[in-house]
Design an enzyme around this catalytic site. Structure first.
Site, PDB file in Angstrom:
ATOM      1  N   ASP A  99     -31.149  78.026  37.645  1.00  0.00           N
ATOM      2  CA  ASP A  99     -29.654  78.151  38.277  1.00  0.00           C
ATOM      3  C   ASP A  99     -29.293  77.597  39.494  1.00  0.00           C
ATOM      4  OD1 ASP A  99     -26.925  79.078  37.852  1.00  0.00           O
ATOM      5  OD2 ASP A  99     -27.259  80.900  38.960  1.00  0.00           O
ATOM      6  N   LEU A 100     -29.750  76.451  39.479  1.00  0.00           N
ATOM      7  CA  LEU A 100     -29.300  75.303  40.546  1.00  0.00           C
ATOM      8  C   LEU A 100     -28.171  74.766  40.221  1.00  0.00           C
ATOM      9  CD1 LEU A 100     -32.829  73.158  40.643  1.00  0.00           C
ATOM     10  CD2 LEU A 100     -32.286  74.836  42.296  1.00  0.00           C
TER      11      LEU A 100
END
Length: 162
Positions: A44-45
């Site tokens: 979830d960058l």
């Protein structure tokens, strides 16, 4: 703490300088390399999951926009490992926030470490251009935008998705 997203908003979504984007890129790649060395995938960058170590900023004269806020120190840290997954663990079918989602995730082909690198690329492009690269909420539109920017999706990926 100040995020690049917040600073972006405060500067009316003006792009960061090439030197800043390069510095952030080096740090993001180092962070991802470290996580991956432990067989951990962030998944979830995004800009909201990056913080400046020091939130102090100053105004900088800009030739076109008069002035912009610039952080004094460029050190960043990646946060929110709540969705992080070890390579050997169960992989959810959908990961990453839509705008940063890799084509293999959109196509439902499964994913691995590469999805983090795709997200890093999307982050850097957004910082450099001032806009999210893939502003969509639909899979087909998302894939069409990817193809427009990068060319045709490899036939092997398309066949595997059928």
């Amino acid at each position: 703490m100040l995020t690049p997203r917040t600073l972006h908003r405060q500067n009316s979504y003006r792009a960061f300088s090439l030197a800043e984007v390069q510095e952030f890129g080096k740090q993001l790649i180092r962070t991802v390399k470290f996580l991956h060395s432990m067989n951990l995938i962030h998944t979830d960058l995004k800009l909201e999951n990056i913080l400046f170590v020091d939130s102090d900023w100053e105004y900088h004269r800009h030739p076109v926009h008069v002035r912009s806020r610039v952080v004094k120190r460029k050190e960043i840290v990646v946060i929110d490992l709540g969705s992080a997954t070890y390579e050997s663990e169960h992989h959810a079918s959908i990961v990453s926030t839509r705008h940063y989602r890799a084509p293999e995730v959109v196509l439902g082909l499964g994913w691995t470490f590469h999805c983090d690198l795709w997200s890093v690329g999307c982050i850097l492009l957004e910082l450099f251009t001032g806009e999210a690269t893939f502003q969509t909420h639909e899979n087909l539109e998302h894939l069409a935008m990817m193809q427009k920017l990068f060319g045709k999706i490899p036939p092997t990926m398309m066949q595997a998705a059928e």
